[in-house]
Design a protein around this motif. Structure first.
Motif, PDB file in Angstrom:
ATOM      1  N   TYR A   1      -1.762  12.164   2.680  1.00 52.67           N
ATOM      2  CA  TYR A   1      -0.545  12.612   3.354  1.00 52.67           C
ATOM      3  C   TYR A   1      -0.702  14.086   3.763  1.00 52.67           C
ATOM      4  O   TYR A   1       0.207  14.884   3.584  1.00 52.67           O
ATOM      5  CB  TYR A   1       0.674  12.450   2.445  1.00 52.67           C
TER       6      TYR A   1
ATOM      7  N   ASN B   1      -1.859   5.956  10.724  1.00 54.36           N
ATOM      8  CA  ASN B   1      -2.630   7.195  10.859  1.00 54.36           C
ATOM      9  C   ASN B   1      -4.055   6.918  10.407  1.00 54.36           C
ATOM     10  O   ASN B   1      -4.311   5.914   9.749  1.00 54.36           O
ATOM     11  CB  ASN B   1      -2.014   8.288   9.973  1.00 54.36           C
TER      12      ASN B   1
ATOM     13  N   TYR C   1       7.606  15.368   7.522  1.00 50.51           N
ATOM     14  CA  TYR C   1       6.356  15.064   8.238  1.00 50.51           C
ATOM     15  C   TYR C   1       6.413  15.549   9.681  1.00 50.51           C
ATOM     16  O   TYR C   1       5.405  15.984  10.229  1.00 50.51           O
ATOM     17  CB  TYR C   1       6.041  13.565   8.178  1.00 50.51           C
TER      18      TYR C   1
ATOM     19  N   ARG D   1       4.538  14.063  -2.319  1.00 50.08           N
ATOM     20  CA  ARG D   1       3.817  14.195  -1.050  1.00 50.08           C
ATOM     21  C   ARG D   1       3.313  15.613  -0.852  1.00 50.08           C
ATOM     22  O   ARG D   1       2.218  15.834  -0.330  1.00 50.08           O
ATOM     23  CB  ARG D   1       4.708  13.797   0.136  1.00 50.08           C
TER      24      ARG D   1
ATOM     25  N   THR E   1       5.811   9.802  11.992  1.00 50.45           N
ATOM     26  CA  THR E   1       7.240   9.491  11.960  1.00 50.45           C
ATOM     27  C   THR E   1       7.822   9.386  13.369  1.00 50.45           C
ATOM     28  O   THR E   1       9.027   9.328  13.546  1.00 50.45           O
ATOM     29  CB  THR E   1       8.020  10.538  11.138  1.00 50.45           C
TER      30      THR E   1
ATOM     31  N   GLY F   1       4.064   1.995  11.174  1.00 45.66           N
ATOM     32  CA  GLY F   1       3.024   1.165  10.572  1.00 45.66           C
ATOM     33  C   GLY F   1       2.032   0.677  11.621  1.00 45.66           C
ATOM     34  O   GLY F   1       2.330   0.610  12.819  1.00 45.66           O
TER      35      GLY F   1
ATOM     36  N   SER G   1       1.195  10.742   7.611  1.00 44.07           N
ATOM     37  CA  SER G   1       1.792   9.549   8.212  1.00 44.07           C
ATOM     38  C   SER G   1       2.629   9.933   9.433  1.00 44.07           C
ATOM     39  O   SER G   1       3.222  11.004   9.472  1.00 44.07           O
ATOM     40  CB  SER G   1       2.702   8.852   7.198  1.00 44.07           C
TER      41      SER G   1
ATOM     42  N   SER H   1       0.429   2.785   6.919  1.00 42.03           N
ATOM     43  CA  SER H   1       0.922   3.800   7.840  1.00 42.03           C
ATOM     44  C   SER H   1      -0.066   3.944   9.003  1.00 42.03           C
ATOM     45  O   SER H   1      -1.277   3.784   8.821  1.00 42.03           O
ATOM     46  CB  SER H   1       1.093   5.124   7.110  1.00 42.03           C
TER      47      SER H   1
ATOM     48  N   VAL I   1       7.930   5.246   7.760  1.00 45.98           N
ATOM     49  CA  VAL I   1       6.960   5.849   8.678  1.00 45.98           C
ATOM     50  C   VAL I   1       6.497   4.735   9.618  1.00 45.98           C
ATOM     51  O   VAL I   1       6.782   3.566   9.371  1.00 45.98           O
ATOM     52  CB  VAL I   1       5.746   6.451   7.913  1.00 45.98           C
TER      53      VAL I   1
ATOM     54  N   LYS J   1      -8.416   2.523  11.024  1.00 45.70           N
ATOM     55  CA  LYS J   1      -7.991   3.665  10.210  1.00 45.70           C
ATOM     56  C   LYS J   1      -9.144   4.374   9.506  1.00 45.70           C
ATOM     57  O   LYS J   1      -8.994   5.501   9.051  1.00 45.70           O
ATOM     58  CB  LYS J   1      -7.015   3.201   9.116  1.00 45.70           C
TER      59      LYS J   1
ATOM     60  N   GLU K   1       6.967   7.638   2.918  1.00 46.43           N
ATOM     61  CA  GLU K   1       6.619   6.255   2.641  1.00 46.43           C
ATOM     62  C   GLU K   1       7.470   5.673   1.513  1.00 46.43           C
ATOM     63  O   GLU K   1       7.988   6.387   0.670  1.00 46.43           O
ATOM     64  CB  GLU K   1       5.126   6.149   2.276  1.00 46.43           C
TER      65      GLU K   1
END
Ligand code: TXA
Ligand code: MG
Length: 365
Positions: A261, A147, A325, A356, A155, A40, A153, A145, A38, A58, A182
């Motif tokens: 997630y 987000n 995702y 997930r 992609t 970062g 997360s 990740s 994903v 975050k 992830e």
């Protein structure tokens, strides 16, 4: 959008993006970078102030440690106080790739990275852009990740830009993530490896690499360890899997808080025989307006039109993970209120996907 998205689709653009990202990172800034799992949110792992910025951006709980990304074995070993035989075996077998090894932290790794804990998660990612940026910097990159805490997360670079617009200066576009969920996180600090977060490198593959058979009996030599324990399976809501927290309040494992997630829409994982049976199930779950429902199906595809939003997701674990995702992000973008996912197949290759989906469907709070 205020955040700049840097393209990489030619050698010149790639080099320019690497140089721009490295320059922001060298001055203590934070950038969005692609990895094969994903995207970062990266900062200099050796600079506590820079890493603190990641937490602030975050809204990440301080007790949730961040993975350190390296571009080579020596760089990984330099982040660890000890480099156990199990780490060497798994790193040689799976790096660069979607595997994070939890080892004892080297004193050079700031406490903010490890959430005050005695261990550090290390990963050598496969993505060429990420590798090039780490090499250009010359220091390892802390990167969770990209987000906001507890959200899905990203992609794609666009996912990052939408969610973190106004909070970061730039994101490098390295294309769609090829793994899509992830990394597998394995603790190798004890006598036995523990899978803290399942991923696309399965527990079975880890066992094989360490010289264990399919069952729990050690096959002798290997790295001298016992069977792999999966600490992530015994979690209870709100509690870190694998038992009580240790390391001064750091979450014992990446199992973290149960809901994670997660897309904004409510998500249910269901199994149905006929479309009629599915409609009855939706009724029982009090899922009302079918126009607000997106169905993600891989074998039993609703086709009568009663459910207008149906998305077919591939029936193969690698392709499923790659698409998952992105589809969940699309559901949120479309304003869906409910996402109904057809239960994926069982088996070791699907463990990360089940994990997930379970976290995405956990109740809030
Ligand atoms: O694929 C991935 O792992 C992505 C890409 C960007 O590398 N990163 C990622 O980071 O998913 P993040 O922060 O969203 O999740 C990392 C998980 C966290 O849940 C954290 O608890 C766990 O790894 N973790 C990090 N360091 C740890 C440590 N020392 N001990 C136990 N768990 C650790
Ligand atoms: Mg995350």
């Amino acid at each position: 959008m205020a955040v700049e998205i840097l393209p990489t689709h030619s050698p010149v653009l790639f080099e320019q993006a690497v140089a721009r990202a490295a320059s922001v990172l060298r001055s203590g800034g934070v950038v969005g970078l692609p990895t094969e799992t994903v995207y970062g949110l990266a900062a200099n792992a050796l600079d506590p102030k820079a890493v603190q910025r990641i937490y602030d951006i975050k809204g990440r709980p301080r007790r949730n440690p961040v993975i350190v990304h390296v571009a080579g074995m020596e760089q990984a070993q330099a982040c660890a106080r000890r480099w156990p035989a199990m780490a060497e075996t798994l790193a040689s077998g799976f790096w660069p790739g979607p595997l994070t090894l939890v080892v004892e932290r080297h004193p050079d790794i700031p406490e903010v990275v490890t959430a005050g804990g005695a261990t550090v998660g290390l990963r050598w990612p496969q993505h060429p852009l990420m590798q090039a940026v780490i090499r250009a910097c010359g220091f390892p990159l802390a990167a969770p990740s990209a987000n906001l805490a507890n959200q899905l997360s990203p992609t794609s670079a666009l996912h990052v830009a939408r969610e973190l617009d106004g909070r970061i200066p730039l994101v490098v576009d390295g294309g769609q993530c090829q793994v899509g969920i992830e990394s597998t996180v394995v603790d190798v600090t004890g006598s036995q490896p523990k899978v803290l977060r399942p991923g696309m490198i399965s527990e079975a593959a880890i066992r094989r690499m360490l010289g264990f058979g399919a069952a729990s009996a050690p096959a002798g030599a290997g790295a001298g360890a016992g069977p792999v324990e999966n600490a992530g399976r015994v979690s209870t809501p709100g509690q870190a899997p694998g038992g009580p927290e240790s390391d001064r309040g750091m979450l014992r494992s990446p199992g973290q808080l149960e809901r994670h997630y997660a897309p904004r829409a409510r998500l249910r994982v269901l199994e149905w025989g006929s479309e009629q049976a599915l409609m009855e199930m939706l009724g029982r779950e009090k899922i009302g307006d079918p126009s607000k429902v997106v169905v993600l199906a891989h074998t039993r595809i609703p086709s009568t039109g009663t459910l207008p939003h149906v998305c077919v997701i591939p029936d193969d674990p690698e392709a499923y993970a790659r698409a998952l995702y992105a589809e969940l992000h699309r559901c949120d973008e479309s304003g869906a209120e409910w996402i109904v996912v057809e239960t994926p197949p069982a088996g070791p290759a699907w463990a990360g996907i089940h994990d997930r989906l379970r976290r995405a469907s956990a109740p809030l709070g």
